[in-house]
Design an enzyme around this catalytic site. Sequence first.
Site, PDB file in Angstrom:
ATOM      1  N   LYS A 255     -62.193 -20.339  -4.225  1.00  0.00           N
ATOM      2  CA  LYS A 255     -63.645 -20.152  -4.229  1.00  0.00           C
ATOM      3  C   LYS A 255     -64.038 -19.532  -5.565  1.00  0.00           C
ATOM      4  O   LYS A 255     -63.576 -18.459  -5.927  1.00  0.00           O
ATOM      5  CB  LYS A 255     -64.050 -19.242  -3.075  1.00  0.00           C
ATOM      6  CG  LYS A 255     -65.531 -18.928  -3.040  1.00  0.00           C
ATOM      7  CD  LYS A 255     -65.920 -18.159  -1.787  1.00  0.00           C
ATOM      8  CE  LYS A 255     -67.381 -17.769  -1.811  1.00  0.00           C
ATOM      9  NZ  LYS A 255     -67.767 -17.047  -0.589  1.00  0.00           N
TER      10      LYS A 255
ATOM     11  N   LYS B 157     -64.325 -24.605  -3.187  1.00  0.00           N
ATOM     12  CA  LYS B 157     -65.763 -24.357  -3.166  1.00  0.00           C
ATOM     13  C   LYS B 157     -66.223 -23.833  -4.522  1.00  0.00           C
ATOM     14  O   LYS B 157     -65.579 -22.940  -5.053  1.00  0.00           O
ATOM     15  CB  LYS B 157     -66.052 -23.324  -2.082  1.00  0.00           C
ATOM     16  CG  LYS B 157     -67.500 -22.919  -1.968  1.00  0.00           C
ATOM     17  CD  LYS B 157     -67.663 -21.832  -0.949  1.00  0.00           C
ATOM     18  CE  LYS B 157     -69.084 -21.344  -0.985  1.00  0.00           C
ATOM     19  NZ  LYS B 157     -69.265 -20.102  -0.286  1.00  0.00           N
TER      20      LYS B 157
HETATM   21  C1  PBG Z   1     -69.871 -15.786   1.733  1.00  0.00           C
HETATM   22  C2  PBG Z   1     -70.336 -17.180   1.559  1.00  0.00           C
HETATM   23  C3  PBG Z   1     -71.188 -17.648   0.555  1.00  0.00           C
HETATM   24  C4  PBG Z   1     -71.340 -19.012   0.778  1.00  0.00           C
HETATM   25  C5  PBG Z   1     -70.616 -19.332   1.924  1.00  0.00           C
HETATM   26  N1  PBG Z   1     -69.981 -18.185   2.380  1.00  0.00           N
HETATM   27  C6  PBG Z   1     -71.912 -16.909  -0.504  1.00  0.00           C
HETATM   28  C7  PBG Z   1     -71.218 -16.349  -1.660  1.00  0.00           C
HETATM   29  O1  PBG Z   1     -70.015 -16.366  -1.810  1.00  0.00           O
HETATM   30  O2  PBG Z   1     -71.945 -15.785  -2.473  1.00  0.00           O
HETATM   31  C8  PBG Z   1     -72.150 -19.913  -0.092  1.00  0.00           C
HETATM   32  C9  PBG Z   1     -72.443 -21.240   0.451  1.00  0.00           C
HETATM   33  C10 PBG Z   1     -73.454 -22.011  -0.277  1.00  0.00           C
HETATM   34  O3  PBG Z   1     -73.910 -21.714  -1.396  1.00  0.00           O
HETATM   35  O4  PBG Z   1     -73.844 -23.029   0.304  1.00  0.00           O
HETATM   36  N2  PBG Z   1     -70.136 -15.290   2.995  1.00  0.00           N
END
Ligand code: PBG
Length: 326
Positions: free
Chosen positions: A199, A252
């Site tokens: 991520k 991601k």
């Molecule tokens: C963290 C989380 C995020 C997203 C999914 N889970 C936010 C982040 O890491 O800032 C982002 C998903 C998206 O942008 O669609 N709980």
Amino acid sequence: MDPTARPRRLRSDGVRSLVGETDLRASDLVAPVFVDATADERVPIESMPGHERVPVSKSVARVREVLETGVEAVIVFGIPEEKDAEGSRAWAEEGVVQRAVRRITDRTDAYVITDVCLCEYTEHGHCGILEDGAREDARLTVDNDETLELLQRIAVSHAEAGADMVAPSSMTDGMVGAIREALDAAGYENLPIMSYAAKYESAFYGPFRDAADGAPAFSDRRHYQMDPGNRREAIREVRLDVEEGADVLMVKPALPYLDVVSDVRREFDHPVAAYNVSGEYAMLHAAADRGWLSLEAVARESLLSIKRAGADLIVTYFAEDVAREL
Ligand code: PBG
């Protein structure tokens, strides 16, 4: 001058689908659902057209709409009634996700995945508890090891509420192993973990942070999420999660990181997931609104590209729209 090889021979209408390499099915898609403990009615999310924050009482109706399109799985995000320094509403038995998941799993056949993180629950918006002095010192942020125990509690509370799969997204080192251990100890040996394994610290999460109210109140997430320039490191990150027992490996965001999706596909045998994030969704909507792109076509092409790169499943805000077309 006559070519012998003519790839276009296989592009005519009768044969295209016979030789097609990649297909998109509703059963490959996961639809995000936002449940909001502070809402009394369904509230549209401005930066994510077509998506809403729904109260717990409307969560079943929301999931039924998803199921009607042919999509069979949802990932549930919660906006709690209140936030604190530890994010304690994230593991509360009567927390927003726990209440919603109990209802959804009681009354529908949806496959329910839960996002395991703290950023929507902490008053500072970081994905864990803070190190002492983090507000003043830009070198400090989240206390990794202290956060692990909280993630364990969250995952077990989601399992107790009936979640079918948990998806830790906090990029805490050791999170998959810690959660696996806690789930096993609580008797949930068969509950799979989909790790947000690679991520990145991405600016494409902007609309989600409005939707889920989870933006960091100070600093950013660069000390725990991955540096966007790093490709080899993704393999190292994912390998650690595999060793800790992750069942599904997620990359991601998706579109700006298809090289990483492809690397993970090649390197591991596990199912690979990709998260087509909020910014990827919002930018196509914004361009389509101006008449610059055809939304249906670019949405479908985006998801097809993510599958072509090697994803088995895709978490996407386009799930319902694309599934309806299939
Ligand atoms: C963290 C989380 C995020 C997203 C999914 N889970 C936010 C982040 O890491 O800032 C982002 C998903 C998206 O942008 O669609 N709980």
